[in-house]
Write an enzyme that holds these catalytic residues in place. Structure first.
Site, mmCIF file in Angstrom:
data_model
loop_
_atom_site.group_PDB
_atom_site.id
_atom_site.type_symbol
_atom_site.label_atom_id
_atom_site.label_comp_id
_atom_site.label_asym_id
_atom_site.label_seq_id
_atom_site.Cartn_x
_atom_site.Cartn_y
_atom_site.Cartn_z
ATOM 1 N N SER A 560 -6.380 -0.126 -4.573
ATOM 2 C CA SER A 560 -7.011 -1.145 -3.735
ATOM 3 C C SER A 560 -8.464 -1.317 -4.176
ATOM 4 O O SER A 560 -8.717 -1.679 -5.318
ATOM 5 C CB SER A 560 -6.889 -0.761 -2.264
ATOM 6 O OG SER A 560 -7.152 -1.867 -1.436
ATOM 7 N N ASP A 645 2.057 -8.019 -0.916
ATOM 8 C CA ASP A 645 0.833 -7.331 -0.518
ATOM 9 C C ASP A 645 -0.044 -8.250 0.332
ATOM 10 O O ASP A 645 -0.361 -9.371 -0.069
ATOM 11 C CB ASP A 645 0.063 -6.882 -1.769
ATOM 12 C CG ASP A 645 -0.984 -5.831 -1.474
ATOM 13 O OD1 ASP A 645 -1.578 -5.875 -0.386
ATOM 14 O OD2 ASP A 645 -1.212 -4.967 -2.332
ATOM 15 N N HIS A 680 1.235 -3.704 0.315
ATOM 16 C CA HIS A 680 0.084 -2.892 -0.066
ATOM 17 C C HIS A 680 0.363 -1.396 0.002
ATOM 18 O O HIS A 680 -0.102 -0.632 -0.836
ATOM 19 C CB HIS A 680 -1.088 -3.237 0.857
ATOM 20 C CG HIS A 680 -2.417 -2.824 0.335
ATOM 21 N ND1 HIS A 680 -2.986 -3.389 -0.786
ATOM 22 C CD2 HIS A 680 -3.312 -1.896 0.774
ATOM 23 C CE1 HIS A 680 -4.166 -2.839 -1.001
ATOM 24 N NE2 HIS A 680 -4.393 -1.920 -0.084
#
Length: 708
Positions: A560, A645, A680
């Site tokens: 991330s 995501d 995610h």
């Protein structure tokens, strides 16, 4: 020559260099001219078209075809590791106790817990009334509920004050857009409330029929409204009790621990505001506790006779102030725990007779017990060089029993309960590592690297005894470095598969986190963001200098915002790493921050800056990984993403890989793995994620010549 290390076969460096991946042709993405022009700066973005699936959904097949081609490529390149990956998966899975049960938590007359069964991916949410010897009531059987779903996540289990109803959220797409369900715990009937696109939780009014929830914008996924719903009514008529107009703020609704107030929190990175309402009057009007102030954050904790407020007003590292229940404005705030320049005040948890302060000092977490009657303070002490201690779920207000968790790089997660009155402490549960785990066989250290500007950067390291600091051992360096999120030292049973094969594992506690206090965060964001990247590079160079490893055996990993870190450091110092793992990476900073239709963009302005501002634009552009790819050699890179995501959209890593593949001048491996079902956080099952870890490990092992 071949050498042996800890009984594992490792090939020599020369053999490693000659080892070849299959000679497969990598996908080359199509280029289409797309001009971005702002602040007099004109940039062609040839892979901008990859945003199409996000914009058009299933009507865009070209993007999906490209992602599938990349998947076929990585599968072919890693084909020979399939048996090894399966062995790694089974090895890591075998350490997990499949039939297990959480420590029961007592709340409002019931003990609540979850339990897992052998061979099942999910869990059962249960309770027992009054005593642990009472009969079990299965509230939710997530194993059964998840049947037929590639992804299934439940959240926000919220029991009504009278213990007869349960509200929870379900996301079966992995976009973190939850639908709310109600279960009648007397009849067993479950009802879809028809409330969609929520954050996944709801809070009860004390009347047992009113709930409050956070609604998202369906496009940007920003939390924008707090709504009130009365059971049995049409959700289309739900009343909006609060709407956030500032798109840089996140909002949430929750109940105070003493159950007296419903609270609405609205906060960005630099300022916040709280509203409160008597929980016995759910149809009443929320009052503003203190109007938002520029560069001031605050959160409140109601007690019987006053409010406690954690705030950074005139206090960089935060402090605790108090104010009367009927005078909540800032002019009434008085110091309760004054500001300290060397201690970060993180949170306060209230009990009838005690307060627990969660703090940070010298880069380590600490818990401080405060006796509300005597004012005496006592910090819990531990002797390992790097560890994490944190408050656990303590929902009961009228108790002197306090639960906390403790872990380190070599100590499995441990749950303790301490009698706050007598100081007696008992171990409730320690993570069980099946197959045997000998803590004494491993060593953990805390090191300090010196950054280019003289700042000391903490590094937590763990390795198996016998690890040689001769520059020839492999080491994986991990970091995050954003949002003030601290990456603390903690145990991982899956990591043993790395350590047992001769790797060391290290966490670089770089600026942008909050390990060393609030200034640590301030010095790693906005116009100081590059400190995050140079700190990580300096940590890597220090480990090489001290002969923990060498560039031929040094690996880096981040996800991330940590994926942004990976993208930046391979541009800035590509020769320091043999391999880099970049997971769900935020690598197209400028383009994403310019597009307010992309989820969470406006929430991020206080973290990265707003590129509509000229100075912020050019600073972002100077470090954004996608913008700074050059014709030069790059290390071996594995990139992972998810088509659904919600935090970092799939097209960022896809564009980044496409541009890297087009411009890099080396013959090192570049792989992109896109999970077509998940988002995610990856897979939702409790074992599926191990396959992703096995792939990451196999990627590094293949580069190291570790074959079993």
């Amino acid at each position: 020559m071949k050498k042996f290390y800890l009984g594992i076969l490792i090939m020599s460096a020369s053999t490693i260099q000659s080892q070849k991946f299959p000679a497969l042709k990598a996908p080359l993405a199509e280029k289409q001219e797309h001009i971005r022009e702002i602040h007099g700066d004109k940039v062609n973005d040839p892979y901008y078209w990859m945003i199409d699936y996000f914009k058009k959904g299933k009507d865009s097949t070209k993007v999906v075809d490209y992602l599938k081609a990349e998947n076929t490529y990585w599968e072919g390149m890693m084909k020979d590791t399939e048996p090894f990956r399966e062995n790694l998966f089974q090895e890591m899975k075998a350490r997990i106790k499949e039939k297990d049960e959480s420590v029961p938590v007592f709340e409002n007359g019931y003990y609540y817990y979850t339990r897992t069964e052998a061979g099942k991916q999910y869990f059962k949410y249960c309770r027992k009334k009054g005593s642990l010897t009472a009969s079990e009531e299965i509230l939710l059987d997530i194993d059964k509920m998840a049947e037929g779903h590639a992804y299934y996540a439940t959240s926000g289990f919220s029991i009504s004050p009278d213990n007869t109803k349960l509200v929870y959220g379900v996301d079966d797409v992995s976009r973190r857009q939850y639908t709310l369900f109600l279960k009648d715990l007397k009849t067993g009937k479950t009802t879809d409330l028809g409330i969609k696109n929520t954050e996944g939780s709801a809070e009860w009014g004390n009347d047992n029929k009113t709930i409050f929830y956070t609604e998202k914008n369906p496009v940007t996924l920003l939390s924008e409204k707090i709504k009130r719903h009365t059971l049995g009514t049409d959700p289309a008529k739900d009343v909006t009790v609060y709407e956030e107009k500032d798109h840089s703020n996140y909002i949430s609704v929750y109940k105070s621990k003493n159950h007296k107030f419903l609270l609405i929190y609205s906060g960005a990175t630099t300022s916040s505001e709280t509203r409160y309402l008597d929980a016995n009057d759910p149809n009443g009007t929320f009052k503003v506790f203190q109007p938002r102030m520029k560069n001031v954050l605050y959160t409140i904790t109601p007690l019987e006779d006053k409010f406690l407020i954690r705030t950074n007003k005139d206090a960089l590292n935060f402090k605790i102030v108090e104010t009367p229940l009927n005078k909540t404005g800032v002019e009434n705030w008085k110091d309760f725990i004054p500001h300290r320049s060397d201690v970060l005040m993180q949170s306060v948890s209230a009990f009838k007779n005690y307060l627990i302060f969660s703090e940070r000092q010298n880069g380590l977490t600490q818990l401080v017990i405060y006796d509300r009657k005597t004012g005496k303070k006592e910090a819990l002490k531990f002797d390992e060089p790097a560890y994490t201690i944190s408050s656990l779920e303590n929902p009961e207000y009228n108790t002197d029993n306090f639960r906390f968790g403790y872990t380190s790089m070599i100590t499995p997660v441990s749950q303790f309960e301490q009698d706050l009155k007598t100081g007696k402490r008992i171990l409730l549960k320690q993570q069980e590592v099946l197959g045997g785990y000998a803590k004494d066989a491993y060593t953990t250290e805390r090191l300090f690297a010196t950054a280019k500007d003289g700042t000391k950067i903490p590094i937590s390291v763990v390795y198996k005894k016998g690890f040689k600091k001769d520059g020839n051992s492999p080491l994986l360096l991990y970091a995050y470095g954003s949002y003030g999120s601290s990456m603390d030292a903690a145990f991982s049973s899956t990591r043993l598969s790395l350590l047992n094969r001769g790797f060391a594992f290290a966490i670089a506690h770089i600026r942008g986190g909050q390990e060393m206090g609030r200034q640590w965060y301030e010095d790693g964001k906005m116009m100081k963001k590059k400190n995050t990247f140079t700190d990580f590079i300096d940590a890597g160079e220090y480990l090489v200098k001290e002969k923990y490893t060498s560039p031929k055996h040094l690996y880096a990993q981040g996800g991330s915002a940590g994926g942004l870190l990976m993208g930046a450091v391979v541009n800035m110092n590509p020769n320091l790493w043999n391999g880099v793992i970049s997971q769900v990476p935020f690598v197209d900073v400028v383009n994403t921050m310019l597009d307010e239709s992309i989820p969470l963009t406006t929430n991020e302005y206080d973290e990265w800056g707003n590129p509509n501002n000229k100075e912020a634009y050019f600073y972002m552009k100077s470090y954004s990984p996608y913008e700074n790819i050059e014709k030069k050699n790059y290390p071996n890179i594995l990139v992972t993403t998810g088509l659904h995501d919600s935090q970092v959209q799939y097209f960022e890593p896809a564009k980044w890989v496409s541009k890297l593949r087009d411009m890099k001048t080396d013959k090192n491996v570049l792989l992109l793995k896109t999970d077509m079902d998940y988002g995610h956080g990856g897979a939702s099952g409790r074992f599926d994620y191990l396959k992703d870890i096995a792939l990451v490990y196999a990627f590094m092992f293949k580069l190291e010549g570790i074959t079993k």
